[in-house]
Design an enzyme around this catalytic site. Structure first.
Site, mmCIF file in Angstrom:
data_model
loop_
_atom_site.group_PDB
_atom_site.id
_atom_site.type_symbol
_atom_site.label_atom_id
_atom_site.label_comp_id
_atom_site.label_asym_id
_atom_site.label_seq_id
_atom_site.Cartn_x
_atom_site.Cartn_y
_atom_site.Cartn_z
ATOM 1 N N VAL A 358 9.272 -2.827 3.907
ATOM 2 C CA VAL A 358 8.349 -3.764 4.277
ATOM 3 C C VAL A 358 6.917 -2.921 3.353
ATOM 4 O O VAL A 358 6.510 -2.430 2.593
ATOM 5 C CB VAL A 358 7.753 -3.322 5.829
ATOM 6 C CG1 VAL A 358 6.596 -4.640 5.925
ATOM 7 C CG2 VAL A 358 8.697 -3.004 6.246
ATOM 8 N N CYS A 373 -3.310 1.665 -8.599
ATOM 9 C CA CYS A 373 -1.921 2.244 -7.279
ATOM 10 C C CYS A 373 -1.427 1.946 -7.527
ATOM 11 O O CYS A 373 -1.217 1.991 -8.437
ATOM 12 C CB CYS A 373 -2.820 0.751 -5.781
ATOM 13 S SG CYS A 373 -2.108 -0.961 -6.555
ATOM 14 N N GLU A 404 -2.571 -9.968 0.610
ATOM 15 C CA GLU A 404 -3.236 -9.459 -0.426
ATOM 16 C C GLU A 404 -4.653 -8.384 -0.079
ATOM 17 O O GLU A 404 -5.292 -8.859 0.926
ATOM 18 C CB GLU A 404 -3.529 -10.630 -1.122
ATOM 19 C CG GLU A 404 -4.936 -10.015 -2.249
ATOM 20 C CD GLU A 404 -3.453 -8.884 -3.596
ATOM 21 O OE1 GLU A 404 -4.382 -7.890 -3.899
ATOM 22 O OE2 GLU A 404 -3.083 -9.280 -4.432
ATOM 23 N N ASP A 442 -9.103 -1.117 6.696
ATOM 24 C CA ASP A 442 -7.458 -2.302 6.655
ATOM 25 C C ASP A 442 -7.304 -3.304 7.784
ATOM 26 O O ASP A 442 -7.892 -3.158 9.036
ATOM 27 C CB ASP A 442 -5.951 -0.780 7.238
ATOM 28 C CG ASP A 442 -5.257 -1.805 6.261
ATOM 29 O OD1 ASP A 442 -4.832 -2.576 6.413
ATOM 30 O OD2 ASP A 442 -4.340 -1.118 6.025
ATOM 31 N N ARG A 444 -4.244 -4.852 7.477
ATOM 32 C CA ARG A 444 -2.945 -5.716 7.764
ATOM 33 C C ARG A 444 -2.208 -5.404 9.143
ATOM 34 O O ARG A 444 -1.572 -6.409 9.786
ATOM 35 C CB ARG A 444 -2.788 -4.672 7.053
ATOM 36 C CG ARG A 444 -2.402 -4.896 5.558
ATOM 37 C CD ARG A 444 -1.288 -3.258 4.573
ATOM 38 N NE ARG A 444 -2.467 -2.670 4.521
ATOM 39 C CZ ARG A 444 -1.993 -1.606 3.810
ATOM 40 N NH1 ARG A 444 -0.446 -2.016 3.056
ATOM 41 N NH2 ARG A 444 -2.226 -0.752 4.327
ATOM 42 N N LYS A 471 3.193 1.342 9.541
ATOM 43 C CA LYS A 471 4.129 0.554 9.307
ATOM 44 C C LYS A 471 5.640 1.075 10.135
ATOM 45 O O LYS A 471 6.067 0.241 10.927
ATOM 46 C CB LYS A 471 4.886 0.188 8.252
ATOM 47 C CG LYS A 471 3.789 -0.463 7.433
ATOM 48 C CD LYS A 471 4.050 -0.585 5.857
ATOM 49 C CE LYS A 471 3.003 -1.411 5.237
ATOM 50 N NZ LYS A 471 3.823 -1.652 3.601
#
Length: 534
Positions: A358, A373, A404, A442, A444, A471
């Protein structure tokens, strides 16, 4: 005597109900007020009642305001019309186009009990498509009274559609021809489709819309659109070419194929090695949020979720507040793409080995190769592992999310880069730099991520190419076990990315052989700008 929390809550609830009732009454009063006749209405049939008065009828049932017929700055926008020529200026032509496209009353919002408002039945998590019902968010006259979803198709791309309509390059009533657009590979219904807790962030029937909602499209004339497309392709990556040349991957003629010969500038065939191509299947998925399910995933109330979405989209979608009966929202965010290596049917077959990555979007690294990165090296490594797994008789899957810069965006990400390089780019300051600018390290929030795995019928994961604890936890907590995890091999790390990877390992990211403490982080330092310039 102090008022108890229970009584206070009851009073607040009653006040909110009174406010909604007052807004509804005001909307009805507004609807009874006849619209102001335009000063110079066109005499053409198109402008007087297209289509059959549908737009005006819809307007009368909704809260609306009178659209301005002129702008105080109109003289600054375009040149004036010359009385001698009688021709229309650009601004006047735009006014005429606006009259043809839209009613003179701007439809701001609707309320559940208004006359004529009857959302098409939608039962999220129903076993059959017909029972579930199509997702309808269109404001076209044919659909506006039966809308059962808030938002717009194609997320942020809806803005480009608006521009095309405003410029006259797109007819807003264009009816797409979906013949021969059906999925190139089947993604059949899975038990998870009828579990309203398993898929809440997109429509599992989205790729089958033209087939399962044919009646709604053709007979009822409703504006129902696919939100998923499934196709096939060949993937060409120079990094995979290099791996094959080094003997790390083998051409099998099925999953990994030899590319066609290269051609020289003069048109002759080149003797250079053309490299390889990867045969893949892929699905593009647009977000469609079932708000009660999304709220439950994040452990918050639906009311709080709706208010937050309303406020932080600048009040863009008032029906998040005024239409609690509508439970589906198409948010203005990016989509996801699933890339499948090998037989797609193997994804739901528990006897087959499944390799997964993912991956969250990183334009700077994924596309342009920035070495600050590990995103691109890790993505390429995952693709290689997916190919190897498929060649062993299993299947590989890479899911690419448009999140992004940790869902903070590229502008914020670049601001963080500047702060890091000016403030001493050491691993102990890595997350702090982001928090100073964004207020959070973060955004996400992986709670919705496993939905695509359930859509594909995945029941277990043999190999997960990811170090992310977020995740991993989200997938396992959704009911899908993970048997093996991969961290990125050290030899693939760009030197300047060591700051990122060490900070993540210290923060809890998976690593099979490395332990990093907070005390160790000060020793990991990134490249300075001065080094970059020389």
């Amino acid at each position: 005597m102090p008022v108890s929390d229970a009584i206070l809550t009851q009073i607040l609830t009653q006040l909110e109900a009174l406010q909604v009732s007052q807004q509804t009454l005001q909307a009805k009063v507004d609807a009874l007020t006849p619209p102001k006749a335009p000063s110079s209405a066109p005499s053409s049939p198109q402008s007087s009642g297209t289509p059959a008065g549908g737009r005006q009828a819809a307007a009368d049932a909704m809260m609306s305001v009178e659209a301005p017929t002129s702008s105080p700055h109109s003289s600054l926008i375009s040149p004036s019309t010359s009385p001698a020529t009688g021709t229309l200026s650009n601004n006047e032509r735009d006014k005429e186009r606006e009259k043809l496209l839209y009613t003179s009353r701007v439809l701001l919002t609707t309320y559940p009990d208004q006359h004529g408002i009857k959302p098409y039945q939608l039962q999220w998590g129903a076993t059959e498509a017909a029972t579930r019902g199509p997702v309808i968010c269109s404001r076209l006259p044919s659909s506006i009274k039966q809308r059962n979803a808030i938002g717009a198709h194609s997320g942020s791309y809806s803005i480009y559609r608006a521009l095309a309509i405003a410029m006259g390059t797109l007819d807003p009533t264009h009816k797409p021809d979906y013949s021969m657009t059906e999925p190139a590979v089947p993604v059949p219904p899975q038990p998870s489709w009828s579990d309203p807790t398993k898929i809440v962030s997109f429509d599992p029937w989205g790729h089958l819309v033209p087939q399962v909602y044919k009646r709604e499209l053709e007979e009822l004339g409703l504006d129902v659109r696919p939100s998923i497309a499934v196709t096939r392709a060949h993937m060409k990556l120079s990094e995979i070419d290099e791996t094959v040349r080094k003997g790390g991957l083998t051409i099998d003629g099925k999953i990994l194929l030899k590319s066609a010969p290269l051609v020289n500038a003069d048109g002759t065939q080149s003797s250079d090695d053309p490299g390889v191509e990867i045969a893949i299947s892929k699905a593009a998925v647009e977000p469609v949020w079932y708000l009660p399910g999304v709220a439950e995933r994040f452990g918050i109330s639906e009311a709080l979720l709706r208010r937050a979405l309303f406020e932080d989209t600048g009040g863009m979608y008032p029906e998040l507040i005024t239409r609690p009966d509508i439970k589906v929202f198409l948010p203005p965010i990016g989509n996801l793409t699933a890339y499948i290596f090998g037989n797609p049917a193997f994804l739901s077959d528990e006897s087959k080995e499944l390799t997964l990555r993912v991956h969250d979007e990183c334009n700077g690294s994924d596309v342009f190769g920035s070495d600050i990165c590990t995103c691109k090296p890790y993505l390429i490594y995952a693709i290689e592992e997916c190919i190897r797994g498929a060649q062993r008789g299993g299947v590989g899957l890479v899911v690419y999310f448009r999140k992004e810069g940790r869902a903070l965006g590229e502008v914020t990400k670049y601001l963080v880069y500047n702060l890091r390089k000016r403030g001493g780019d050491s691993a102990d300051k890595y997350f702090k730099a982001t928090e100073l600018i964004a207020g959070v390290k973060d955004m996400r929030f992986q709670a919705l991520m496993p939905d695509v795995l359930h859509w594909l019928g995945i029941k277990k994961i043999d190999n997960m190419v990811s170090m992310s604890d977020m995740k991993y936890d989200a997938i396992v907590q959704s009911g899908i076990p993970i048997h093996k995890r991969y961290d990125i091999p050290d030899y693939l790390l760009p030197p300047d990315s060591r700051v990122e990877i060490d900070a993540k390992i210290a923060a809890g990211y998976f690593s099979h052989n490395k332990i990093i403490t907070e005390a160790d982080l000060v020793k990991t330092v990134g490249r300075t700008w001065e080094e970059t310039e020389h």
